[in-house]
Design an enzyme around this catalytic site. Structure first.
Site, PDB file in Angstrom:
ATOM      1  N   GLU A   1       0.710  -1.346  -0.122  1.00 57.67           N
ATOM      2  CA  GLU A   1       0.133  -0.317   0.046  1.00 57.67           C
ATOM      3  C   GLU A   1       0.668   1.280   0.241  1.00 57.67           C
ATOM      4  OE1 GLU A   1      -2.719   0.192   3.173  1.00 57.67           O
ATOM      5  OE2 GLU A   1      -3.639  -1.055   1.907  1.00 57.67           O
TER       6      GLU A   1
ATOM      7  N   GLU B   1      -6.380  -7.578  -0.713  1.00 51.63           N
ATOM      8  CA  GLU B   1      -6.950  -7.826   1.315  1.00 51.63           C
ATOM      9  C   GLU B   1      -8.867  -6.689   1.016  1.00 51.63           C
ATOM     10  OE1 GLU B   1      -4.711  -4.695   3.389  1.00 51.63           O
ATOM     11  OE2 GLU B   1      -2.808  -5.918   2.821  1.00 51.63           O
TER      12      GLU B   1
ATOM     13  N   HIS C   1      -7.980  -6.906  14.894  1.00 50.93           N
ATOM     14  CA  HIS C   1      -8.584  -6.434  13.512  1.00 50.93           C
ATOM     15  C   HIS C   1      -9.169  -7.481  13.198  1.00 50.93           C
ATOM     16  CE1 HIS C   1      -8.724  -5.962   8.922  1.00 50.93           C
ATOM     17  NE2 HIS C   1      -8.372  -4.409   9.173  1.00 50.93           N
TER      18      HIS C   1
HETATM   19  C1  GAL Z   1      -4.201  -2.515   5.028  1.00 48.10           C
HETATM   20  C2  GAL Z   1      -2.291  -2.954   5.160  1.00 48.10           C
HETATM   21  C3  GAL Z   1      -2.965  -4.250   6.437  1.00 48.10           C
HETATM   22  C4  GAL Z   1      -3.500  -4.332   7.348  1.00 48.10           C
HETATM   23  C5  GAL Z   1      -5.037  -3.676   7.030  1.00 48.10           C
HETATM   24  C6  GAL Z   1      -5.436  -3.498   7.560  1.00 48.10           C
HETATM   25  O1  GAL Z   1      -3.723  -1.442   4.825  1.00 48.10           O
HETATM   26  O2  GAL Z   1      -1.989  -3.442   4.058  1.00 48.10           O
HETATM   27  O3  GAL Z   1      -1.460  -4.652   6.362  1.00 48.10           O
HETATM   28  O4  GAL Z   1      -2.838  -2.692   8.043  1.00 48.10           O
HETATM   29  O5  GAL Z   1      -4.917  -2.323   6.052  1.00 48.10           O
HETATM   30  O6  GAL Z   1      -7.241  -3.417   8.123  1.00 48.10           O
END
Ligand code: GAL
Length: 663
Positions: free
Chosen positions: A146, A297, A349
């Protein structure tokens, strides 16, 4: 990469002991995870001390995963340079727009333009690619993680030098820059490139050219960093390369994916904003046309960090998300993350498994996704997403222009998402396409919210129109030059000339009591607007009340076999929404769009094309169920039964696939 549908998760084996890893492998297989993404934050495991490299842990893991039928997307670990790189070296760190220098910790803390970062990143990438690039388990690469997610334009001394170099290349002489930016204003006038500041703290706003160009410079540099890593990996590995990006970050995605092999995105939109989830698929499909993109993701349940958490998805929604992604062109659907973090800052999370190895609240949903994946895989693999007939141009460059000139806190992302939602809710199949994308095959093109429209784009859009396309331009489009200044020949420069529709004046219509009428609907008008002359035979929308009463805010003109429609203002409120829907409806009919259904709002139809047949994936996204009219007899591919023409009901989060033969 094999021709299959991937179902994966981000995995951090370097954070766990052997017993846990053993358990993970077993449970991944049970769950149906067939790919993991590893390594993106593991620099200190791979190179604990400067020049001491050790990839054996990762090589072994990749091999073990592979033996268990799980493939790997390997990442370069560059978002987290270790302490030996950062400690005692403030000059290597990211500096924010207030001049604050980042310390060690978190991630993205180093400046990605610093020569020593580039050197070390190249070295770790090379060593890693050498060690892992030939392993059969490695089916893909992800660069970094990212880019520009937490940070944006860096203001360090290195960036200052590079900025000057970039300006020199762009403008040649300082006189050209002074002229292009109009720097005699407020005595900004520069005697040399070295004197041009970064957009550092200032009493009031910087020159628009300076602010916008610094963003474009930063976007180019991060794409250059990606290109450097990709070129190194390619020396040692044939596996395709991607990056997990987003429309929310300070990157130009079109540039970023230009030299990569497939496109990926991350999204954490919740069900209330399922359109913000879907927009990604309709855009990412078009960064690498013909190549499946990946959802790299998304959470199996909810996103969170130490400071906040989102609401968990209702049961069933995850399956709808996966179905939509696969149907709209995704080759992979992956979670962040497999096993809940034990430490760090993201313990709260959502994950597939808890830190203590038990299924989480989202687990049953992950199993549902796997069941769906197996069911639809043969259908997806034998078809391709149908090309839309309606395209909306998406521009990260416009994002930079709007960041500089945000009027009343306008954000490109919000503007374009709202525009997209409207078309989505009207049941029209759509593509979001980057500025440089081919216009071939489209019938209707929308270009809203792009302050600077390039000559190349205008030329291609003009051709599209001459060949029979309908091009709807605006609002907010075309009023700025490439240097982010105002045109001095016409209000909208070349666009105005090509359209043949004269702009009388431009001004903000918000709060002026302006009411426009078009397509049997009156509505208040707002945003920075262009007003056109009436009585020219081109009027479509006329201003009934307000400062420009009697003039036009929508005008159209034929060119060749098609037409250009200038949308000069933004219809607001509920009435404005109706007017815009009527406008879209009107021109969709005129353009004779066929990829359109009467699907109820909250449910989508994703059309796919096979040889001699078409498949509709009908997916309920909002959990309220819905319906759509089936135009002619089809076959329900799940039950293998005939589906007769007429109304078809879709249950809560249901996904149906219907095949229609073409003859
Ligand atoms: C994304 C990131 C991950 C994790 C995720 C949590 O922005 O690439 O490493 O932090 O968010 O939602």
């Amino acid at each position: 990469m094999e021709n299959k549908l991937y179902h994966g998760a981000a995995y951090y084996p370097e954070l766990w002991d052997e017993k846990v890893i053993e358990e993970d492998l077993k449970l991944m297989k049970q769950t149906g995870i067939n790919v993991v993404r590893i390594g993106e934050f593991a620099w200190s495991t791979m190179e604990p001390e400067e020049d001491i490299f050790d990839f054996s842990f990762f090589v072994k893991i990749i091999e073990r995963l592979y033996e268990n039928g799980i493939e790997t997307v390997m990442c370069t670990p560059t978002p987290t340079p270790p302490i030996w790189f950062t400690h005692g070296h403030p000059e290597r760190m990211y500096v924010d727009s207030d001049g604050k220098v980042m310390g060690h910790g978190s991630r993205q803390h180093a400046c990605t333009n610093h020569p020593y970062l580039r050197e070390r990143a190249a070295l770790i990438t090379e060593q890693l690619a050498k060690a892992a690039g030939g392993l059969p388990g490695v089916i893909g690469w992800q660069l970094d993680n990212e880019f520009k997610c937490h940070v944006n334009q860096c203001m360090c001394e290195t960036c200052k030098e590079l900025w000057h170099e970039w300006l020199r290349k762009r403008y040649g002489t300082i006189e050209n820059l002074n002229d292009a930016w109009g720097t005699k204003i407020w005595s900004e006038y520069y005697l040399s490139f070295e004197q041009v500041p970064q957009p550092e703290p200032a009493p009031f706003l910087h020159n628009s050219s300076l602010s916008t160009m610094y963003q474009l410079f930063s976007m180019e540099k991060i794409a250059e960093f990606a290109d450097e890593q990709a070129a190194i990996i390619r020396k040692f590995s044939a596996a395709p390369i991607t990056h997990n990006s987003s429309i929310a970050f300070g990157v130009d995605n079109e540039k970023l994916f230009n030299n990569l092999d497939f496109a990926s995105f991350d999204t954490y939109a919740s069900i209330d904003d399922y359109a913000a989830y879907l927009i990604n698929s309709d855009l990412w499909r078009n960064f690498k046309p013909g190549t499946p993109f990946w959802v790299m993701e998304t959470s199996p349940s909810y996103a969170a960090s130490l400071k906040s958490y989102a609401s968990p998805h209702p049961n069933g929604y995850l399956k709808a998300e996966a179905a939509a992604a696969y149907a709209l062109g995704s080759g992979g659907f992956c979670y962040w993350l497999w096993r809940q973090q034990r430490a760090g800052c993201e313990q709260p999370h959502g994950s597939v498994l808890s830190a203590w190895g038990k299924p989480t609240v989202g687990y049953a949903n992950v199993l549902e996704v796997e069941e769906l994946r197996k069911k639809i895989e043969p259908i997806i693999l034998s078809t391709k997403p149908a090309q839309a007939e309606l395209a909306i141009t998406y521009s990260d460059r416009a994002k930079a222009f709007l960041e500089t000139e945000s009027h009343r806190k306008l954000k490109h992302r919000g503007l374009i998402t709202d525009f997209y939602k409207r078309i989505l809710s009207m049941g029209i199949h759509r593509d979001l396409i980057p500025e440089g994308a081919s216009l071939e095959g489209y019938k209707l093109l929308f270009t809203p919210f792009i302050p600077y429209l390039s000559e190349d784009y205008i030329t291609r859009a003009k051709k599209f129109v001459e060949n029979g396309g309908i091009w709807i331009v605006g609002p907010l489009t075309g009023g700025r030059t490439e240097h982010h200044t105002v045109h001095t020949d016409r209000a909208l420069g070349q666009l105005e000339e090509v359209s043949g529709i004269e702009v009388l004046y431009t001004y903000p219509m918000d709060d002026t009591g302006s009411i426009g009428r078009a397509f049997d609907q009156s509505a208040p008008l707002g945003l920075w607007s262009s007003v056109f002359e009436t009585g020219t035979g081109h009027d479509v929308g006329v201003i009934e009340e307000g400062l420009s009463q009697g003039k036009a805010f929508i005008s159209e003109k034929s060119h060749g076999f098609g037409k250009i429609v200038m949308l000069g203002s933004m219809p607001l409120g509920e009435a404005g929404e109706l007017m815009l829907q009527n406008l879209i409806d009107h021109y969709s009919n005129e353009a004779d769009l066929s990829l359109r259904t009467d699907v109820s709002s909250g449910t989508i139809v994703a059309p796919r094309q096979g040889e001699g047949y078409r498949v509709w994936f009908i997916i309920n996204m909002d959990g309220n169920g819905g319906s759509v009219t089936i135009p002619h007899q089809g076959i329900d591919l799940e039950t293998n039964s005939l589906v007769e023409p007429g109304k078809l009901e879709i249950g809560r989060f249901e996904c149906k696939s219907i095949r229609f033969n073409e003859n």
